[in-house]
Scaffold this motif. Structure first.
Motif, PDB file in Angstrom:
ATOM      1  N   VAL A   1     -23.157 -53.920  91.234  1.00 51.47           N
ATOM      2  CA  VAL A   1     -24.262 -54.074  90.900  1.00 51.47           C
ATOM      3  C   VAL A   1     -24.559 -52.251  90.589  1.00 51.47           C
ATOM      4  N   VAL A   2     -25.476 -51.755  90.267  1.00 48.28           N
ATOM      5  CA  VAL A   2     -25.915 -50.530  89.872  1.00 48.28           C
ATOM      6  C   VAL A   2     -26.804 -49.844  90.994  1.00 48.28           C
ATOM      7  N   ILE A   3     -26.517 -48.911  91.440  1.00 45.55           N
ATOM      8  CA  ILE A   3     -27.502 -48.428  92.562  1.00 45.55           C
ATOM      9  C   ILE A   3     -28.167 -47.087  92.380  1.00 45.55           C
ATOM     10  N   SER A   4     -29.248 -46.843  92.977  1.00 46.96           N
ATOM     11  CA  SER A   4     -29.778 -45.456  92.605  1.00 46.96           C
ATOM     12  C   SER A   4     -30.628 -45.198  93.621  1.00 46.96           C
ATOM     13  N   ALA A   5     -31.161 -44.046  93.895  1.00 47.57           N
ATOM     14  CA  ALA A   5     -32.056 -43.728  95.341  1.00 47.57           C
ATOM     15  C   ALA A   5     -33.134 -44.726  95.045  1.00 47.57           C
ATOM     16  N   ALA A   6     -33.855 -45.048  96.199  1.00 42.19           N
ATOM     17  CA  ALA A   6     -34.922 -45.839  96.214  1.00 42.19           C
ATOM     18  C   ALA A   6     -36.094 -45.668  95.268  1.00 42.19           C
TER      19      ALA A   6
ATOM     20  N   SER B   1     -34.787 -48.337  90.011  1.00 42.78           N
ATOM     21  CA  SER B   1     -35.546 -49.034  90.888  1.00 42.78           C
ATOM     22  C   SER B   1     -36.829 -50.066  90.310  1.00 42.78           C
ATOM     23  N   THR B   2     -36.824 -49.792  89.000  1.00 37.57           N
ATOM     24  CA  THR B   2     -37.975 -50.550  88.540  1.00 37.57           C
ATOM     25  C   THR B   2     -37.479 -51.445  87.337  1.00 37.57           C
ATOM     26  N   MET B   3     -36.100 -51.716  87.168  1.00 37.07           N
ATOM     27  CA  MET B   3     -35.585 -52.631  86.340  1.00 37.07           C
ATOM     28  C   MET B   3     -35.035 -54.252  87.227  1.00 37.07           C
ATOM     29  N   PRO B   4     -35.280 -55.186  86.403  1.00 36.72           N
ATOM     30  CA  PRO B   4     -34.630 -56.464  87.077  1.00 36.72           C
ATOM     31  C   PRO B   4     -33.271 -56.698  87.059  1.00 36.72           C
ATOM     32  N   ALA B   5     -32.696 -56.035  85.748  1.00 37.07           N
ATOM     33  CA  ALA B   5     -31.269 -56.156  85.589  1.00 37.07           C
ATOM     34  C   ALA B   5     -31.088 -55.162  84.441  1.00 37.07           C
ATOM     35  N   MET B   6     -29.541 -54.938  84.378  1.00 35.86           N
ATOM     36  CA  MET B   6     -29.196 -53.590  83.456  1.00 35.86           C
ATOM     37  C   MET B   6     -27.976 -54.089  82.649  1.00 35.86           C
ATOM     38  N   SER B   7     -27.814 -53.826  81.285  1.00 39.22           N
ATOM     39  CA  SER B   7     -26.635 -53.851  80.608  1.00 39.22           C
ATOM     40  C   SER B   7     -25.750 -53.136  80.954  1.00 39.22           C
ATOM     41  N   LEU B   8     -24.482 -53.073  80.579  1.00 37.57           N
ATOM     42  CA  LEU B   8     -23.566 -52.155  80.651  1.00 37.57           C
ATOM     43  C   LEU B   8     -23.708 -51.041  79.677  1.00 37.57           C
ATOM     44  N   ALA B   9     -24.367 -51.427  78.446  1.00 37.78           N
ATOM     45  CA  ALA B   9     -24.587 -50.322  77.459  1.00 37.78           C
ATOM     46  C   ALA B   9     -25.513 -49.395  78.008  1.00 37.78           C
ATOM     47  N   HIS B  10     -26.525 -49.993  78.540  1.00 39.43           N
ATOM     48  CA  HIS B  10     -27.692 -49.080  79.439  1.00 39.43           C
ATOM     49  C   HIS B  10     -27.157 -48.440  80.548  1.00 39.43           C
ATOM     50  N   LEU B  11     -26.108 -48.769  81.055  1.00 40.76           N
ATOM     51  CA  LEU B  11     -25.699 -48.180  82.278  1.00 40.76           C
ATOM     52  C   LEU B  11     -24.935 -46.733  81.703  1.00 40.76           C
TER      53      LEU B  11
ATOM     54  N   ARG C   1     -31.350 -48.703  96.173  1.00 34.86           N
ATOM     55  CA  ARG C   1     -32.010 -49.847  95.587  1.00 34.86           C
ATOM     56  C   ARG C   1     -30.802 -49.996  94.467  1.00 34.86           C
ATOM     57  N   SER C   2     -30.876 -51.420  94.071  1.00 33.98           N
ATOM     58  CA  SER C   2     -29.825 -51.982  93.339  1.00 33.98           C
ATOM     59  C   SER C   2     -30.331 -52.941  92.157  1.00 33.98           C
ATOM     60  N   VAL C   3     -29.759 -52.837  91.090  1.00 36.02           N
ATOM     61  CA  VAL C   3     -30.000 -53.920  89.782  1.00 36.02           C
ATOM     62  C   VAL C   3     -28.662 -54.677  89.983  1.00 36.02           C
ATOM     63  N   ARG C   4     -28.804 -55.627  89.136  1.00 34.55           N
ATOM     64  CA  ARG C   4     -27.597 -56.609  88.854  1.00 34.55           C
ATOM     65  C   ARG C   4     -27.282 -56.143  87.543  1.00 34.55           C
ATOM     66  N   LEU C   5     -26.024 -56.237  87.165  1.00 35.69           N
ATOM     67  CA  LEU C   5     -25.432 -55.894  86.042  1.00 35.69           C
ATOM     68  C   LEU C   5     -25.390 -57.152  85.108  1.00 35.69           C
ATOM     69  N   THR C   6     -25.651 -57.181  83.897  1.00 32.66           N
ATOM     70  CA  THR C   6     -25.196 -58.078  82.855  1.00 32.66           C
ATOM     71  C   THR C   6     -24.821 -57.724  81.725  1.00 32.66           C
ATOM     72  N   HIS C   7     -24.150 -58.630  80.870  1.00 31.95           N
ATOM     73  CA  HIS C   7     -23.629 -58.304  79.518  1.00 31.95           C
ATOM     74  C   HIS C   7     -22.668 -57.142  79.707  1.00 31.95           C
ATOM     75  N   PRO C   8     -21.614 -57.288  80.195  1.00 24.36           N
ATOM     76  CA  PRO C   8     -20.934 -58.249  80.938  1.00 24.36           C
ATOM     77  C   PRO C   8     -21.259 -58.255  82.512  1.00 24.36           C
ATOM     78  N   MET C   9     -21.549 -59.341  83.473  1.00 22.96           N
ATOM     79  CA  MET C   9     -21.506 -59.102  84.715  1.00 22.96           C
ATOM     80  C   MET C   9     -20.136 -59.284  85.261  1.00 22.96           C
ATOM     81  N   MET C  10     -20.076 -58.312  86.187  1.00 17.13           N
ATOM     82  CA  MET C  10     -18.714 -58.076  87.072  1.00 17.13           C
ATOM     83  C   MET C  10     -18.766 -58.629  88.426  1.00 17.13           C
ATOM     84  N   THR C  11     -17.825 -59.202  88.720  1.00 10.42           N
ATOM     85  CA  THR C  11     -17.507 -60.019  89.914  1.00 10.42           C
ATOM     86  C   THR C  11     -16.279 -59.487  90.549  1.00 10.42           C
TER      87      THR C  11
END
Length: 309
Positions: free
Chosen positions: A170-175, A181-191, A257-267
Protein backbone atom coordinates in the motif's frame (compact mmCIF):
# COMPACT_ATOMS: atom_id res chain seq x y z
CA UNK A 1 18.87 -52.59 39.34
CA UNK A 2 16.19 -49.92 38.91
CA UNK A 3 15.26 -46.56 40.41
CA UNK A 4 12.48 -48.02 42.56
CA UNK A 5 14.93 -50.39 44.23
CA UNK A 6 17.44 -47.60 44.83
CA UNK A 7 14.76 -45.31 46.21
CA UNK A 8 13.61 -48.01 48.62
CA UNK A 9 17.21 -48.67 49.70
CA UNK A 10 17.87 -44.96 50.35
CA UNK A 11 14.67 -44.57 52.40
CA UNK A 12 15.44 -47.61 54.59
CA UNK A 13 18.98 -46.30 55.14
CA UNK A 14 17.65 -42.82 55.98
CA UNK A 15 14.95 -43.97 58.41
CA UNK A 16 16.67 -47.14 59.74
CA UNK A 17 13.37 -48.99 59.64
CA UNK A 18 11.56 -51.00 56.97
CA UNK A 19 8.05 -50.25 58.23
CA UNK A 20 8.52 -46.46 58.40
CA UNK A 21 10.25 -46.48 55.00
CA UNK A 22 7.40 -48.43 53.40
CA UNK A 23 4.86 -46.00 54.87
CA UNK A 24 6.81 -43.02 53.56
CA UNK A 25 6.98 -44.60 50.09
CA UNK A 26 3.29 -45.62 50.19
CA UNK A 27 4.41 -49.18 49.57
CA UNK A 28 3.49 -52.40 51.37
CA UNK A 29 6.35 -53.57 53.60
CA UNK A 30 6.61 -57.03 51.95
CA UNK A 31 7.00 -55.32 48.56
CA UNK A 32 9.76 -53.07 49.91
CA UNK A 33 11.54 -56.06 51.48
CA UNK A 34 11.39 -57.91 48.15
CA UNK A 35 12.87 -54.86 46.35
CA UNK A 36 15.80 -54.72 48.75
CA UNK A 37 16.37 -58.49 48.61
CA UNK A 38 16.33 -58.41 44.78
CA UNK A 39 18.80 -55.52 44.79
CA UNK A 40 21.12 -57.41 47.14
CA UNK A 41 21.01 -60.49 44.90
CA UNK A 42 21.77 -58.41 41.81
CA UNK A 43 24.71 -56.72 43.55
CA UNK A 44 25.93 -59.91 45.21
CA UNK A 45 26.21 -58.25 48.64
CA UNK A 46 24.09 -57.63 51.71
CA UNK A 47 23.28 -53.96 52.19
CA UNK A 48 21.85 -54.05 55.74
CA UNK A 49 22.61 -55.75 59.02
CA UNK A 50 19.15 -56.89 60.10
CA UNK A 51 18.50 -57.23 63.82
CA UNK A 52 15.24 -57.12 65.73
CA UNK A 53 14.34 -53.47 66.08
CA UNK A 54 17.53 -52.26 64.45
CA UNK A 55 18.74 -51.83 60.84
CA UNK A 56 22.29 -50.77 60.01
CA UNK A 57 24.22 -50.41 56.76
CA UNK A 58 26.89 -52.96 55.90
CA UNK A 59 30.14 -51.84 54.28
CA UNK A 60 28.58 -52.53 50.90
CA UNK A 61 25.53 -50.46 51.88
CA UNK A 62 27.71 -47.55 52.97
CA UNK A 63 29.53 -47.67 49.61
CA UNK A 64 26.28 -47.77 47.64
CA UNK A 65 24.39 -45.08 49.57
CA UNK A 66 26.08 -41.90 48.21
CA UNK A 67 26.05 -43.29 44.68
CA UNK A 68 22.39 -44.21 44.93
CA UNK A 69 21.58 -40.75 46.25
CA UNK A 70 23.41 -39.14 43.31
CA UNK A 71 21.65 -41.37 40.81
CA UNK A 72 18.24 -40.56 42.27
CA UNK A 73 19.04 -36.84 42.35
CA UNK A 74 20.09 -36.95 38.70
CA UNK A 75 16.95 -38.84 37.74
CA UNK A 76 14.80 -36.29 39.56
CA UNK A 77 16.66 -33.44 37.86
CA UNK A 78 16.06 -34.98 34.44
CA UNK A 79 12.38 -35.44 35.23
CA UNK A 80 12.08 -31.83 36.40
CA UNK A 81 13.90 -30.51 33.35
CA UNK A 82 11.72 -32.46 30.96
CA UNK A 83 8.67 -31.31 32.88
CA UNK A 84 9.78 -27.71 32.58
CA UNK A 85 10.28 -28.07 28.86
CA UNK A 86 6.92 -29.77 28.46
CA UNK A 87 5.27 -27.05 30.49
CA UNK A 88 7.29 -24.37 28.66
CA UNK A 89 8.79 -22.99 31.84
CA UNK A 90 12.16 -23.20 30.09
CA UNK A 91 13.45 -23.58 26.56
CA UNK A 92 14.83 -21.62 23.64
CA UNK A 93 13.42 -20.35 20.36
CA UNK A 94 15.55 -18.87 17.58
CA UNK A 95 13.11 -17.00 15.33
CA UNK A 96 13.96 -15.27 12.07
CA UNK A 97 11.90 -12.59 10.33
CA UNK A 98 12.28 -9.75 7.81
CA UNK A 99 12.37 -6.19 9.21
CA UNK A 100 8.90 -5.38 7.86
CA UNK A 101 7.43 -8.22 9.95
CA UNK A 102 9.53 -7.54 13.05
CA UNK A 103 7.75 -4.20 13.57
CA UNK A 104 4.30 -5.70 13.07
CA UNK A 105 3.32 -9.38 13.24
CA UNK A 106 6.42 -10.54 15.11
CA UNK A 107 6.17 -7.79 17.73
CA UNK A 108 2.58 -8.80 18.52
CA UNK A 109 3.31 -12.53 18.55
CA UNK A 110 6.38 -12.23 20.79
CA UNK A 111 4.44 -10.08 23.25
CA UNK A 112 1.74 -12.75 23.55
CA UNK A 113 4.23 -15.63 23.77
CA UNK A 114 6.46 -13.97 26.36
CA UNK A 115 3.47 -13.20 28.60
CA UNK A 116 2.52 -16.90 28.63
CA UNK A 117 6.04 -18.36 28.72
CA UNK A 118 8.42 -15.84 30.32
CA UNK A 119 11.04 -18.52 31.06
CA UNK A 120 11.65 -19.36 27.40
CA UNK A 121 14.67 -17.62 25.88
CA UNK A 122 13.84 -15.84 22.62
CA UNK A 123 16.49 -15.03 20.02
CA UNK A 124 15.41 -12.93 17.01
CA UNK A 125 17.34 -12.77 13.74
CA UNK A 126 16.21 -9.86 11.58
CA UNK A 127 17.12 -10.32 7.91
CA UNK A 128 15.78 -10.73 4.39
CA UNK A 129 13.89 -13.87 3.43
CA UNK A 130 16.65 -15.33 1.25
CA UNK A 131 19.18 -14.88 4.03
CA UNK A 132 16.78 -16.47 6.52
CA UNK A 133 16.42 -19.54 4.29
CA UNK A 134 20.21 -19.86 4.45
CA UNK A 135 20.03 -19.53 8.24
CA UNK A 136 17.46 -22.34 8.38
CA UNK A 137 19.73 -24.51 6.21
CA UNK A 138 22.65 -24.33 8.64
CA UNK A 139 20.49 -24.54 11.78
CA UNK A 140 21.16 -20.96 12.88
CA UNK A 141 17.42 -20.35 13.35
CA UNK A 142 14.72 -22.84 14.32
CA UNK A 143 11.81 -21.24 12.51
CA UNK A 144 11.40 -18.22 10.26
CA UNK A 145 8.79 -15.99 8.72
CA UNK A 146 9.60 -15.48 5.06
CA UNK A 147 8.00 -13.27 2.44
CA UNK A 148 7.54 -14.33 -1.16
CA UNK A 149 6.81 -11.64 -3.76
CA UNK A 150 8.25 -13.35 -6.85
CA UNK A 151 7.91 -16.97 -5.85
CA UNK A 152 9.55 -18.76 -2.91
CA UNK A 153 13.21 -18.08 -2.21
CA UNK A 154 15.51 -20.83 -3.51
CA UNK A 155 16.81 -23.48 -1.17
CA UNK A 156 19.00 -26.54 -1.47
CA UNK A 157 17.12 -28.46 1.21
CA UNK A 158 13.55 -29.35 2.06
CA UNK A 159 11.52 -26.66 3.80
CA UNK A 160 8.12 -27.02 5.36
CA UNK A 161 6.21 -23.86 4.50
CA UNK A 162 2.90 -22.77 5.99
CA UNK A 163 1.39 -19.83 4.05
CA UNK A 164 -0.17 -17.47 6.59
CA UNK A 165 -1.16 -14.25 4.85
CA UNK A 166 -1.50 -12.60 1.46
CA UNK A 167 -0.60 -8.99 2.05
CA UNK A 168 -1.06 -6.04 -0.30
CA UNK A 169 1.58 -3.38 -0.75
CA UNK A 170 0.00 0.00 0.00
CA UNK A 171 0.95 3.65 -0.33
CA UNK A 172 1.33 5.47 2.96
CA UNK A 173 1.39 9.16 3.84
CA UNK A 174 1.15 11.28 6.94
CA UNK A 175 -2.40 11.21 8.31
CA UNK A 176 -2.96 14.90 7.54
CA UNK A 177 -1.21 15.01 4.17
CA UNK A 178 -3.12 14.96 0.89
CA UNK A 179 -3.44 13.28 -1.52
CA UNK A 180 -3.17 9.81 0.02
CA UNK A 181 -5.31 10.57 3.04
CA UNK A 182 -8.26 11.54 0.81
CA UNK A 183 -8.09 8.87 -1.92
CA UNK A 184 -9.88 5.48 -1.95
CA UNK A 185 -7.24 3.90 -4.24
CA UNK A 186 -4.22 4.89 -6.31
CA UNK A 187 -2.70 3.72 -9.58
CA UNK A 188 1.00 3.13 -10.02
CA UNK A 189 1.03 5.92 -12.64
CA UNK A 190 -0.29 8.37 -10.05
CA UNK A 191 2.21 7.15 -7.48
CA UNK A 192 5.05 7.90 -9.92
CA UNK A 193 4.17 11.60 -9.78
CA UNK A 194 4.42 11.83 -5.98
CA UNK A 195 7.55 12.42 -3.86
CA UNK A 196 8.53 8.84 -3.04
CA UNK A 197 10.72 7.65 -0.17
CA UNK A 198 12.43 4.46 -1.29
CA UNK A 199 13.77 1.68 0.88
CA UNK A 200 17.37 0.52 0.78
CA UNK A 201 18.10 -1.74 -2.19
CA UNK A 202 18.78 -4.71 0.11
CA UNK A 203 15.02 -4.93 0.78
CA UNK A 204 13.18 -7.38 -1.48
CA UNK A 205 10.25 -4.98 -1.24
CA UNK A 206 12.35 -2.33 -3.02
CA UNK A 207 13.15 -4.75 -5.85
CA UNK A 208 9.46 -5.62 -6.21
CA UNK A 209 8.43 -1.96 -6.39
CA UNK A 210 11.17 -1.04 -8.88
CA UNK A 211 10.19 -3.97 -11.10
CA UNK A 212 6.56 -2.85 -11.10
CA UNK A 213 7.51 0.67 -12.20
CA UNK A 214 9.70 -0.73 -14.99
CA UNK A 215 7.00 -3.07 -16.24
CA UNK A 216 4.64 -0.10 -16.59
CA UNK A 217 7.27 2.08 -18.24
CA UNK A 218 7.22 4.53 -15.32
CA UNK A 219 9.98 6.47 -13.60
CA UNK A 220 9.21 7.27 -9.94
CA UNK A 221 9.96 10.66 -8.37
CA UNK A 222 12.31 9.75 -5.54
CA UNK A 223 12.70 12.39 -2.87
CA UNK A 224 14.85 10.09 -0.71
CA UNK A 225 16.45 6.70 -1.34
CA UNK A 226 18.25 4.11 0.73
CA UNK A 227 16.38 4.34 4.05
CA UNK A 228 15.66 1.50 6.47
CA UNK A 229 12.04 0.71 7.30
CA UNK A 230 11.90 2.53 10.65
CA UNK A 231 13.41 5.64 9.07
CA UNK A 232 10.99 5.48 6.11
CA UNK A 233 8.01 5.46 8.47
CA UNK A 234 9.34 8.44 10.42
CA UNK A 235 10.05 10.46 7.27
CA UNK A 236 6.54 9.74 6.01
CA UNK A 237 5.01 10.75 9.36
CA UNK A 238 6.79 14.11 9.03
CA UNK A 239 5.44 14.75 5.55
CA UNK A 240 8.69 14.30 3.60
CA UNK A 241 6.98 12.05 1.07
CA UNK A 242 5.00 8.87 0.53
CA UNK A 243 6.23 5.28 0.53
CA UNK A 244 5.19 1.80 -0.59
CA UNK A 245 5.08 -0.65 2.31
CA UNK A 246 3.30 -3.88 3.28
CA UNK A 247 -0.16 -3.25 4.72
CA UNK A 248 0.81 -4.84 8.05
CA UNK A 249 3.32 -2.07 8.75
CA UNK A 250 0.38 0.27 9.45
CA UNK A 251 -0.74 -1.65 12.53
CA UNK A 252 -1.07 0.72 15.51
CA UNK A 253 0.36 3.73 13.64
CA UNK A 254 -2.32 6.45 13.87
CA UNK A 255 0.03 9.09 12.44
CA UNK A 256 -0.04 7.30 9.07
CA UNK A 257 -2.72 6.70 6.48
CA UNK A 258 -2.72 4.24 3.61
CA UNK A 259 -4.35 3.79 0.25
CA UNK A 260 -4.52 0.54 -1.71
CA UNK A 261 -2.58 0.32 -4.96
CA UNK A 262 -4.36 -0.63 -8.18
CA UNK A 263 -3.24 -1.01 -11.79
CA UNK A 264 -1.34 -3.12 -10.87
CA UNK A 265 -2.01 -4.45 -7.39
CA UNK A 266 1.13 -5.76 -5.73
CA UNK A 267 1.01 -8.47 -3.07
CA UNK A 268 3.34 -10.70 -1.12
CA UNK A 269 2.82 -13.97 0.72
CA UNK A 270 3.93 -14.35 4.32
CA UNK A 271 4.81 -17.93 5.25
CA UNK A 272 6.15 -19.72 8.30
CA UNK A 273 9.03 -22.07 7.51
CA UNK A 274 11.24 -24.65 9.18
CA UNK A 275 13.38 -27.53 8.01
CA UNK A 276 11.30 -30.51 6.93
CA UNK A 277 13.86 -32.95 8.33
CA UNK A 278 13.90 -31.44 11.84
CA UNK A 279 11.06 -31.98 14.31
CA UNK A 280 10.35 -28.64 16.03
CA UNK A 281 11.08 -28.58 19.75
CA UNK A 282 8.25 -27.99 22.20
CA UNK A 283 8.96 -24.27 22.58
CA UNK A 284 9.30 -23.82 18.80
CA UNK A 285 5.98 -25.55 18.20
CA UNK A 286 4.38 -23.32 20.83
CA UNK A 287 5.56 -20.06 19.27
CA UNK A 288 4.44 -21.36 15.88
CA UNK A 289 0.92 -21.69 17.26
CA UNK A 290 1.07 -18.15 18.65
CA UNK A 291 2.26 -16.74 15.31
CA UNK A 292 -0.49 -18.56 13.42
CA UNK A 293 -3.16 -17.22 15.80
CA UNK A 294 -1.70 -13.70 15.65
CA UNK A 295 -1.66 -13.77 11.84
CA UNK A 296 -5.32 -14.76 11.73
CA UNK A 297 -6.19 -11.89 14.09
CA UNK A 298 -4.20 -9.39 12.01
CA UNK A 299 -6.06 -10.44 8.85
CA UNK A 300 -9.40 -9.73 10.53
CA UNK A 301 -8.36 -6.12 11.20
CA UNK A 302 -7.30 -5.03 7.70
CA UNK A 303 -9.06 -5.61 4.34
CA UNK A 304 -5.66 -5.40 2.58
CA UNK A 305 -4.50 -8.54 4.43
CA UNK A 306 -6.04 -11.95 3.64
CA UNK A 307 -5.65 -15.05 5.79
CA UNK A 308 -4.43 -18.13 3.90
CA UNK A 309 -5.07 -20.53 6.78
Amino acid sequence: MNLEQLRGFVEVARLGHFTRASEHLHLAQPSLSRQISTLERELGAELFHRARGHIALTAAGETLLPRAQRMLAEADAIKDEMGELAGLRRGRVRLGAPPTLCISLVAEAISVFHSSHPGVDLHLTESGSRRLVDQLAVGAVDIALITESDGPPPSGFSLTRMPLLAEELVVISAATEPPVSTMPAMSLAHLATLPLIALDETYELRATTDAAFRSEGLVPTHVLEGAEMDAVLRFVERGVGVAVVPAMVLLDRPALRSVRLTHPMMTRTVSLAHRADVTPAVAVAAIREVIVATAAEVARRDPAITSLL
